[in-house]
Design a protein around this motif. Sequence first.
Motif, PDB file in Angstrom:
ATOM      1  N   VAL A  10     -18.639   0.319   5.743  1.00 51.22           N
ATOM      2  CA  VAL A  10     -17.513   1.087   6.284  1.00 51.22           C
ATOM      3  C   VAL A  10     -17.228   0.525   7.680  1.00 51.22           C
ATOM      4  O   VAL A  10     -18.069   0.642   8.578  1.00 51.22           O
ATOM      5  CB  VAL A  10     -17.852   2.596   6.383  1.00 51.22           C
ATOM      6  N   LEU A  11     -16.098  -0.096   7.851  1.00 49.74           N
ATOM      7  CA  LEU A  11     -15.738  -0.644   9.163  1.00 49.74           C
ATOM      8  C   LEU A  11     -14.982   0.402   9.957  1.00 49.74           C
ATOM      9  O   LEU A  11     -14.247   1.201   9.379  1.00 49.74           O
ATOM     10  CB  LEU A  11     -14.847  -1.885   9.016  1.00 49.74           C
ATOM     11  N   VAL A  12     -15.162   0.386  11.282  1.00 44.84           N
ATOM     12  CA  VAL A  12     -14.361   1.306  12.118  1.00 44.84           C
ATOM     13  C   VAL A  12     -13.712   0.556  13.279  1.00 44.84           C
ATOM     14  O   VAL A  12     -14.375  -0.165  14.023  1.00 44.84           O
ATOM     15  CB  VAL A  12     -15.159   2.544  12.609  1.00 44.84           C
ATOM     16  N   THR A  78     -11.855   2.182   8.228  1.00 54.20           N
ATOM     17  CA  THR A  78     -11.555   3.428   8.924  1.00 54.20           C
ATOM     18  C   THR A  78     -11.007   3.114  10.311  1.00 54.20           C
ATOM     19  O   THR A  78     -11.336   2.079  10.917  1.00 54.20           O
ATOM     20  CB  THR A  78     -12.798   4.354   9.045  1.00 54.20           C
ATOM     21  N   ASP A  80     -10.373   5.228  13.922  1.00 54.05           N
ATOM     22  CA  ASP A  80     -10.596   6.484  14.651  1.00 54.05           C
ATOM     23  C   ASP A  80      -9.558   6.670  15.754  1.00 54.05           C
ATOM     24  O   ASP A  80      -9.153   5.695  16.404  1.00 54.05           O
ATOM     25  CB  ASP A  80     -11.982   6.469  15.314  1.00 54.05           C
ATOM     26  N   ALA A 172     -14.933  12.144  11.063  1.00 53.67           N
ATOM     27  CA  ALA A 172     -15.614  11.106  11.846  1.00 53.67           C
ATOM     28  C   ALA A 172     -15.993  11.749  13.165  1.00 53.67           C
ATOM     29  O   ALA A 172     -15.145  12.377  13.820  1.00 53.67           O
ATOM     30  CB  ALA A 172     -14.701   9.909  12.087  1.00 53.67           C
ATOM     31  N   CYS A 195     -18.608  10.512   8.829  1.00 51.48           N
ATOM     32  CA  CYS A 195     -18.868   9.183   9.371  1.00 51.48           C
ATOM     33  C   CYS A 195     -19.549   9.299  10.726  1.00 51.48           C
ATOM     34  O   CYS A 195     -19.046   9.968  11.623  1.00 51.48           O
ATOM     35  CB  CYS A 195     -17.553   8.429   9.553  1.00 51.48           C
ATOM     36  N   SER A 197     -21.607   7.059  14.007  1.00 47.88           N
ATOM     37  CA  SER A 197     -21.403   5.732  14.607  1.00 47.88           C
ATOM     38  C   SER A 197     -22.712   4.949  14.582  1.00 47.88           C
ATOM     39  O   SER A 197     -22.905   4.007  15.320  1.00 47.88           O
ATOM     40  CB  SER A 197     -20.842   5.838  16.027  1.00 47.88           C
ATOM     41  N   TYR A 199     -25.101   2.247  13.058  1.00 50.56           N
ATOM     42  CA  TYR A 199     -24.833   0.998  12.349  1.00 50.56           C
ATOM     43  C   TYR A 199     -25.606   0.941  11.033  1.00 50.56           C
ATOM     44  O   TYR A 199     -26.768   1.360  10.972  1.00 50.56           O
ATOM     45  CB  TYR A 199     -25.233  -0.217  13.203  1.00 50.56           C
ATOM     46  N   ASN A 202     -23.882   1.275   3.701  1.00 46.76           N
ATOM     47  CA  ASN A 202     -24.226   2.352   2.763  1.00 46.76           C
ATOM     48  C   ASN A 202     -24.360   1.820   1.349  1.00 46.76           C
ATOM     49  O   ASN A 202     -23.764   0.810   1.003  1.00 46.76           O
ATOM     50  CB  ASN A 202     -23.121   3.410   2.781  1.00 46.76           C
ATOM     51  N   LYS A 212     -23.112   5.547   7.554  1.00 43.91           N
ATOM     52  CA  LYS A 212     -23.198   4.574   8.650  1.00 43.91           C
ATOM     53  C   LYS A 212     -21.938   3.730   8.656  1.00 43.91           C
ATOM     54  O   LYS A 212     -21.274   3.584   7.625  1.00 43.91           O
ATOM     55  CB  LYS A 212     -24.429   3.697   8.463  1.00 43.91           C
ATOM     56  N   ARG A 213     -21.636   3.165   9.814  1.00 43.04           N
ATOM     57  CA  ARG A 213     -20.427   2.331   9.903  1.00 43.04           C
ATOM     58  C   ARG A 213     -20.703   1.066  10.717  1.00 43.04           C
ATOM     59  O   ARG A 213     -21.677   0.973  11.455  1.00 43.04           O
ATOM     60  CB  ARG A 213     -19.288   3.117  10.561  1.00 43.04           C
TER      61      ARG A 213
END
Length: 258
Positions: A10-12, A78, A80, A172, A195, A197, A199, A202, A212-213
């Motif tokens: 999952v990228l943020v 994702t 934010d 998030a 979500c 933060s 690291y 998943n 985790k992201r």
Amino acid sequence: MRTKELKIPVLVYHYFGKDRNLQAGIEIQDLNYIVLRDDFMSHIRYLHEQGYQAISFRQMMNARQGLEALPPKPVILTFDDGHQSVYDFAIPILCKYKLQAEIFVAPLKIGTSGYMSWNQLEELVNEGFFIQSHTNSHVLLSKLSQDDIKYELVESKKGIETRLNVTVTALAVPMGGYPRILKTIAREAGYKFVCTSYYGINSIDNDFLYLKRIMIKSPNDKINDLQDLLMSKSFLSFKMRIKNGYKYLRNNLFLVSY
Ligand SMILES: [Zn+2]
């Protein structure tokens, strides 16, 4: 590959710019959250070339329940905060590459200087993007009482659902503030995904209320860093896991001041 072994990164992302100069709605201490446009383009091209396919949280849940199969290399994108630069810059690229994304907004920030308006968010819903909760006032939840946490979660979900006629299923946590009690409160408030933060990558059987992201921010926002963080075996990813430890202490033991 058995679904259980499937990795779901999952990228943020937060903000975008042609440089890291100050923009409306971005605090001076958050300039390293501005991802340069060229870097974002390289990320999207890389994901595309490597065969990654963007999926939604709902698809991830469906896959766990055996209702649908996921692509061999899924990724969840994702964003934010709901900053205007996401609308101006990232959205057209996501549309061009037909990539879906989950966009986390805090209702009290919507329409304020530098942030997307409700009308813009409505457009995004019509384009097929998912609008989710980033609490009501973008607050550090680990500093709040249980009642105040509940208020932030319930109020934001209700506000977004009423205004945009959507179902909010994901939260998030702002600024990484994840107190231990949050999971229970989020579940009771009707969230299916939270979500963090922290690291990590998943898998399908991970706790969806503790996802985790991979945070994309300077100085780890170049294409090589993204490759390392997706592989999760590099020195950089080791460093990020050490940082998880600090964050955990900060969230739960209050040993480190904010
Ligand atoms: Zn935020």
